[in-house]
Scaffold this motif. Sequence first.
Motif, PDB file in Angstrom:
ATOM      1  N   ALA A 171       0.832  -1.205   0.000  1.00 28.04           N
ATOM      2  CA  ALA A 171       0.000   0.000   0.000  1.00 28.04           C
ATOM      3  C   ALA A 171       0.865   1.253   0.000  1.00 28.04           C
ATOM      4  O   ALA A 171       0.541   2.244  -0.672  1.00 28.04           O
ATOM      5  CB  ALA A 171      -0.941  -0.005   1.207  1.00 28.04           C
ATOM      6  N   VAL A 172       1.978   1.239   0.746  1.00 28.03           N
ATOM      7  CA  VAL A 172       2.907   2.371   0.738  1.00 28.03           C
ATOM      8  C   VAL A 172       3.403   2.628  -0.681  1.00 28.03           C
ATOM      9  O   VAL A 172       3.390   3.764  -1.185  1.00 28.03           O
ATOM     10  CB  VAL A 172       4.099   2.109   1.684  1.00 28.03           C
ATOM     11  CG1 VAL A 172       5.155   3.207   1.539  1.00 28.03           C
ATOM     12  CG2 VAL A 172       3.637   2.019   3.128  1.00 28.03           C
ATOM     13  N   ALA A 173       3.854   1.569  -1.353  1.00 26.71           N
ATOM     14  CA  ALA A 173       4.408   1.715  -2.700  1.00 26.71           C
ATOM     15  C   ALA A 173       3.344   2.160  -3.702  1.00 26.71           C
ATOM     16  O   ALA A 173       3.582   3.039  -4.541  1.00 26.71           O
ATOM     17  CB  ALA A 173       5.026   0.395  -3.146  1.00 26.71           C
ATOM     18  N   ILE A 174       2.152   1.564  -3.616  1.00 27.48           N
ATOM     19  CA  ILE A 174       1.081   1.867  -4.579  1.00 27.48           C
ATOM     20  C   ILE A 174       0.656   3.330  -4.471  1.00 27.48           C
ATOM     21  O   ILE A 174       0.518   4.040  -5.480  1.00 27.48           O
ATOM     22  CB  ILE A 174      -0.126   0.950  -4.332  1.00 27.48           C
ATOM     23  CG1 ILE A 174       0.205  -0.503  -4.687  1.00 27.48           C
ATOM     24  CG2 ILE A 174      -1.343   1.440  -5.111  1.00 27.48           C
ATOM     25  CD1 ILE A 174       0.206  -0.833  -6.148  1.00 27.48           C
ATOM     26  N   VAL A 175       0.426   3.801  -3.246  1.00 24.53           N
ATOM     27  CA  VAL A 175      -0.047   5.178  -3.078  1.00 24.53           C
ATOM     28  C   VAL A 175       1.060   6.175  -3.417  1.00 24.53           C
ATOM     29  O   VAL A 175       0.795   7.222  -4.018  1.00 24.53           O
ATOM     30  CB  VAL A 175      -0.593   5.404  -1.648  1.00 24.53           C
ATOM     31  CG1 VAL A 175      -1.026   6.846  -1.464  1.00 24.53           C
ATOM     32  CG2 VAL A 175      -1.769   4.469  -1.393  1.00 24.53           C
ATOM     33  N   ALA A 176       2.307   5.870  -3.073  1.00 26.87           N
ATOM     34  CA  ALA A 176       3.419   6.748  -3.452  1.00 26.87           C
ATOM     35  C   ALA A 176       3.505   6.857  -4.968  1.00 26.87           C
ATOM     36  O   ALA A 176       3.730   7.949  -5.524  1.00 26.87           O
ATOM     37  CB  ALA A 176       4.734   6.217  -2.870  1.00 26.87           C
ATOM     38  N   HIS A 177       3.308   5.741  -5.662  1.00 23.18           N
ATOM     39  CA  HIS A 177       3.335   5.736  -7.122  1.00 23.18           C
ATOM     40  C   HIS A 177       2.193   6.578  -7.688  1.00 23.18           C
ATOM     41  O   HIS A 177       2.377   7.344  -8.646  1.00 23.18           O
ATOM     42  CB  HIS A 177       3.245   4.296  -7.617  1.00 23.18           C
ATOM     43  CG  HIS A 177       3.292   4.156  -9.100  1.00 23.18           C
ATOM     44  ND1 HIS A 177       2.215   3.728  -9.846  1.00 23.18           N
ATOM     45  CD2 HIS A 177       4.279   4.409  -9.999  1.00 23.18           C
ATOM     46  CE1 HIS A 177       2.537   3.715 -11.125  1.00 23.18           C
ATOM     47  NE2 HIS A 177       3.782   4.123 -11.240  1.00 23.18           N
TER      48      HIS A 177
END
Length: 396
Positions: free
Chosen positions: A123-129
Motif C-alpha cells: 500500500a505504501v508503494a502503490i499510493v506513493a506511485h
Amino acid sequence: MNKKIGMNKLLEILLISTRLGLTSFGGPVAHLGYFHDEYVRRKKWLSEKDYADLVALCQFLPGPASSQVGIGIGVMRAGMLGGILAFIGFTLPSALALVIFALILQGLELGHIGWIHGLKLVAVAIVAHAIAGMAGKLAPDLYRKGIVLFALIASLLWQTAFTQVLIILIGGLVGYLLYKQSSNEQLLPLSFPISRAFGAACLAVFFGLLIALPLLREGVSWNWLAMTDSFYRAGSLVFGGGHVVLPLLEREFVSGGWLSTEQFLAGYGATQAVPGPLFTFAAYIGAVISGWKGGLLATFAIFLPAFLLILGTLPFWDALRRNKHVQGALMGINAAVVGILIAAFYDPIWTSSILKPIDFAFAAILFSMLMYWKLPPWIVVLTGAIGGLLLPVIPS
C-alpha cells in the motif's frame, strides 16, 4: 426478431465486460486502454470521437472514471439494462474476490501475520506511485502546488467528518478564481441518447441522497443505513482517481471504529492484486463489517453515485464542459485531491506500515518495481506478501 436481437446485444455486453473485469489489471488509465481496444477498435460500438468525449466527461465527474465509461458504453449500446450489465460484468469478478478475501481473514490476528504486513508495505508503494503520477499532471505550476500544500496541511491538522468536502470546495473556488480564463481547449460536440428530463431526475436523486442519507443517519440508529451513507458519500466526493477514495474510506471506517488499520491496509493491498475497478475495495470493507451481505451493500452504495452522475450529466455535458469557469474550478479541485492523498499517505499508511529501516527499504523496492521497472501490480502484491513473510527473519 427485435427481442432476440436485443437479448443477443445484452448477452454480448455481459460477456465482453466480464472478460474485461477478469483481465483488466493496472488501474483506471489501463482500464481505459482496454476499453478502447475492445469497444472502439475491435467491436466498433462507438467512434474515436464519441469515446474521447465520453472519457472526457468521466474524467470531469467525481467517482470511478473507468467504471463510468463502461456504464456509458453499455447504455449507448443497449439502453439502461446494457449499462447495468456492463457494470456487473466489469465489477463482479474483483468484488467477489475481495469479499472472499475478507471472509478468509475473519478471526485472524492480522497484526502478527507477516504477509499482511507485506501487503501494508505494498500500500505504501502503490499510493506513493499514484501520488508521483498525479502530482506532475494535476499540480504543474506554483499556484496549484500551493493548493496541494494547503490541502495537505488542512487534512492532517483539522480532522473532522467535513474536512475533505470543505477542502475540495475551497480548491474549486480558488481554481475558479485563478484559472477561469486559462483554458483554451477546443472540444467537439457530444451526442448521447438520454433526455434532459431523465438526466435532471438522476441528478435530483444524486443530490437528494447526498443530503438525506446523513440526516437520516443522525435520526436513525441503524448500522446498515450508516454504512450506506458512508459508502455513498465516498463514491460521491472522489475526484482524481480510485486511489483518492482511500482517505475518505479510512476516515469513515477506521477512525469511526468499524475496522482496524491492519484490516484496512491489508484489504487495500489485496485490491491491487485483482483486476477491475479500485472502488471494489468497498466490497472488502463491507464484508469485513457484515459478511457477504455487507460486501454487496457496500458495492451498490459506492457505485450508485457513478450511475446517477453519468446518466444525469450526459445531456448537459456539452454546454458544461465548454465553460471556462467550470474547467478552472476543476483544475483547483484536482490539485486539492493530491494534497488529501498525500495526507492519507502519511497517516494511516506510512505511520502504521514503516516501523523499521528494513520496512522502508522493502517499500522502496516495491515502489521501484512499479515506478521504474513497470511491473504489473499483481506481481508487486505477490512480492510484497512473500517479502512480508521473510522480513522477520532478515537481520536488521
